[in-house]
Scaffold this motif. Structure first.
Motif, mmCIF file in Angstrom:
data_model
loop_
_atom_site.group_PDB
_atom_site.id
_atom_site.type_symbol
_atom_site.label_atom_id
_atom_site.label_comp_id
_atom_site.label_asym_id
_atom_site.label_seq_id
_atom_site.Cartn_x
_atom_site.Cartn_y
_atom_site.Cartn_z
ATOM 1 N N ARG A 78 15.801 13.831 66.991
ATOM 2 C CA ARG A 78 14.711 13.277 66.272
ATOM 3 C C ARG A 78 13.670 13.069 66.797
ATOM 4 O O ARG A 78 13.476 13.103 68.217
ATOM 5 N N LYS A 79 12.727 12.858 66.228
ATOM 6 C CA LYS A 79 11.358 12.720 66.536
ATOM 7 C C LYS A 79 11.233 11.369 67.341
ATOM 8 O O LYS A 79 12.001 10.691 67.148
ATOM 9 N N ALA A 80 10.222 11.387 68.131
ATOM 10 C CA ALA A 80 9.913 10.226 69.011
ATOM 11 C C ALA A 80 10.195 8.930 68.460
ATOM 12 O O ALA A 80 9.881 8.343 67.545
ATOM 13 N N ALA A 117 21.068 24.587 64.677
ATOM 14 C CA ALA A 117 20.578 25.181 63.467
ATOM 15 C C ALA A 117 19.410 24.350 62.967
ATOM 16 O O ALA A 117 18.996 23.156 63.283
ATOM 17 N N ASP A 118 18.588 25.351 62.256
ATOM 18 C CA ASP A 118 17.266 24.705 61.812
ATOM 19 C C ASP A 118 16.730 25.659 60.587
ATOM 20 O O ASP A 118 17.601 26.781 60.235
ATOM 21 N N ASP A 119 16.051 25.192 59.960
ATOM 22 C CA ASP A 119 15.509 25.989 58.591
ATOM 23 C C ASP A 119 14.576 27.027 58.848
ATOM 24 O O ASP A 119 14.793 28.309 58.493
ATOM 25 N N LEU A 120 13.690 27.181 60.139
ATOM 26 C CA LEU A 120 13.037 28.073 60.337
ATOM 27 C C LEU A 120 12.530 27.970 61.945
ATOM 28 O O LEU A 120 12.128 27.050 62.566
ATOM 29 N N ALA A 122 9.593 29.389 64.187
ATOM 30 C CA ALA A 122 8.164 29.985 64.321
ATOM 31 C C ALA A 122 7.917 30.254 65.778
ATOM 32 O O ALA A 122 8.287 31.449 66.209
ATOM 33 N N THR A 123 7.309 29.394 66.342
ATOM 34 C CA THR A 123 7.128 29.749 67.758
ATOM 35 C C THR A 123 8.127 29.473 68.881
ATOM 36 O O THR A 123 8.125 29.899 69.829
ATOM 37 N N GLY A 124 9.166 28.868 68.286
ATOM 38 C CA GLY A 124 10.224 28.582 68.992
ATOM 39 C C GLY A 124 10.177 27.469 69.829
ATOM 40 O O GLY A 124 11.118 26.815 70.464
ATOM 41 N N GLY A 125 9.125 26.544 69.638
ATOM 42 C CA GLY A 125 8.885 25.224 70.481
ATOM 43 C C GLY A 125 9.951 24.251 70.053
ATOM 44 O O GLY A 125 10.641 23.697 71.212
ATOM 45 N N THR A 126 10.272 24.136 68.774
ATOM 46 C CA THR A 126 11.193 23.004 68.407
ATOM 47 C C THR A 126 12.679 23.438 69.180
ATOM 48 O O THR A 126 13.428 22.496 69.606
ATOM 49 N N ILE A 127 12.964 24.872 68.941
ATOM 50 C CA ILE A 127 14.351 25.109 69.303
ATOM 51 C C ILE A 127 14.686 25.247 70.791
ATOM 52 O O ILE A 127 15.741 24.758 71.385
HETATM 53 O O1 LIG Z 1 9.386 27.235 66.158
HETATM 54 P P1 LIG Z 1 8.281 26.166 65.678
HETATM 55 O O2 LIG Z 1 7.095 26.586 66.035
HETATM 56 O O3 LIG Z 1 8.737 24.988 66.662
HETATM 57 O O4 LIG Z 1 8.314 25.762 64.275
HETATM 58 C C1 LIG Z 1 9.527 25.482 63.571
HETATM 59 C C2 LIG Z 1 9.767 24.127 63.292
HETATM 60 O O5 LIG Z 1 8.660 23.467 62.535
HETATM 61 C C3 LIG Z 1 9.287 23.044 61.379
HETATM 62 O O6 LIG Z 1 9.408 21.718 61.595
HETATM 63 P P2 LIG Z 1 8.383 20.577 61.305
HETATM 64 O O7 LIG Z 1 8.042 20.067 63.118
HETATM 65 O O8 LIG Z 1 7.196 21.006 60.653
HETATM 66 O O9 LIG Z 1 8.996 19.137 61.059
HETATM 67 P P3 LIG Z 1 9.932 18.669 59.740
HETATM 68 O O10 LIG Z 1 11.181 19.570 59.711
HETATM 69 O O11 LIG Z 1 9.939 17.369 59.705
HETATM 70 O O12 LIG Z 1 8.943 19.308 58.707
HETATM 71 C C4 LIG Z 1 10.597 23.418 61.107
HETATM 72 O O13 LIG Z 1 11.341 22.718 60.395
HETATM 73 C C5 LIG Z 1 11.016 23.843 62.422
HETATM 74 O O14 LIG Z 1 11.795 22.775 62.946
#
Ligand SMILES: O=P(O)(O)OC[C@H]1O[C@H](OP(=O)(O)OP(=O)(O)O)[C@H](O)[C@@H]1O
Ligand SMILES: Nc1ncnc2[nH]cnc12
Length: 170
Positions: A78-80, A117-120, A122-127
């Motif tokens: 979860r976010k902060a 698992a995630d929807d997308l 992108a840069t990979g930072g979240t994962i």
């Molecule tokens: O590969 P990255 O560059 O990290 O980006 C991908 C992430 O960005 C989006 O989430 P976001 O943080 O926008 O939050 P949300 O799911 O709450 O909309 C998406 O759902 C991924 O988790």
């Protein structure tokens, strides 16, 4: 199933230069949503995960049904400041913005086989950050599954050494 036809592309959202991939058309179509989850489950099954971890918020919409379909538990990242019990944390960067992610300290067992698992991607930072949290708890990431991969942003390079699987590439 042509998943791409259920994904809406919005230019310059949430800021100029970002081509936003909107999955809400796919989510509201029961057949497409089920087919997407079933396809992700097929990708994930050979990895033999014991539990699924997904980041807030869209990671919940993908990760929780994948976990349910595989008969596994789901752990939210979860976010902060949103998790009520003791947590470990990591700071992270996004295609747009930055933040902090938390996981409950007792969410995973050492050595447990984790599917992320995630929807997308992108840069990979979240994962990358989600993997850090999993590994801080001593668990093992057996793979990462995504509905969408934005190949130009090279998130896959940030996840070198991990199994990265996606259904739709842009
Ligand atoms: O590969 P990255 O560059 O990290 O980006 C991908 C992430 O960005 C989006 O989430 P976001 O943080 O926008 O939050 P949300 O799911 O709450 O909309 C998406 O759902 C991924 O988790
Ligand atoms: N281009 C994009 N579309 C949808 N979600 C995202 N998360 C990060 N980058 C994104």
């Amino acid at each position: 199933m042509d998943f791409q036809s259920h994904i809406r592309v919005i230019p310059d959202f949430p800021q100029p230069g970002v081509s936003f991939k909107d999955i809400t058309p796919l989510l509201k179509d029961g057949r497409a949503y089920r087919a997407a989850i079933d396809s992700l489950v097929s990708l994930a099954r050979p990895l033999a995960p014991e539990i699924v971890v997904g980041p807030e918020a869209r990671g919940f919409v993908i990760g929780a049904p994948v976990a349910y379909a595989m008969g596994l538990g789901f752990v939210p990242v979860r976010k902060a400041g949103k998790l009520p019990a003791e947590t470990v944390s990591v700071a992270y960067d996004l295609e747009y913005g930055s933040d902090r992610l938390d996981i409950h300290k007792d969410a995973l067992r050492p050595g447990q086989r984790v599917l992320v698992a995630d929807d997308l991607l992108a840069t990979g930072g979240t994962i990358r950050s989600t993997i850090r949290l999993v590994e801080q708890l001593g668990a093992a990431v057996v793979g990462c599954v995504f509905l969408i991969e934005l190949t130009e942003l090279e998130g896959r390079a940030k996840l070198a050494g991990y199994n990265v699987l996606s259904l739709v590439q842009y």
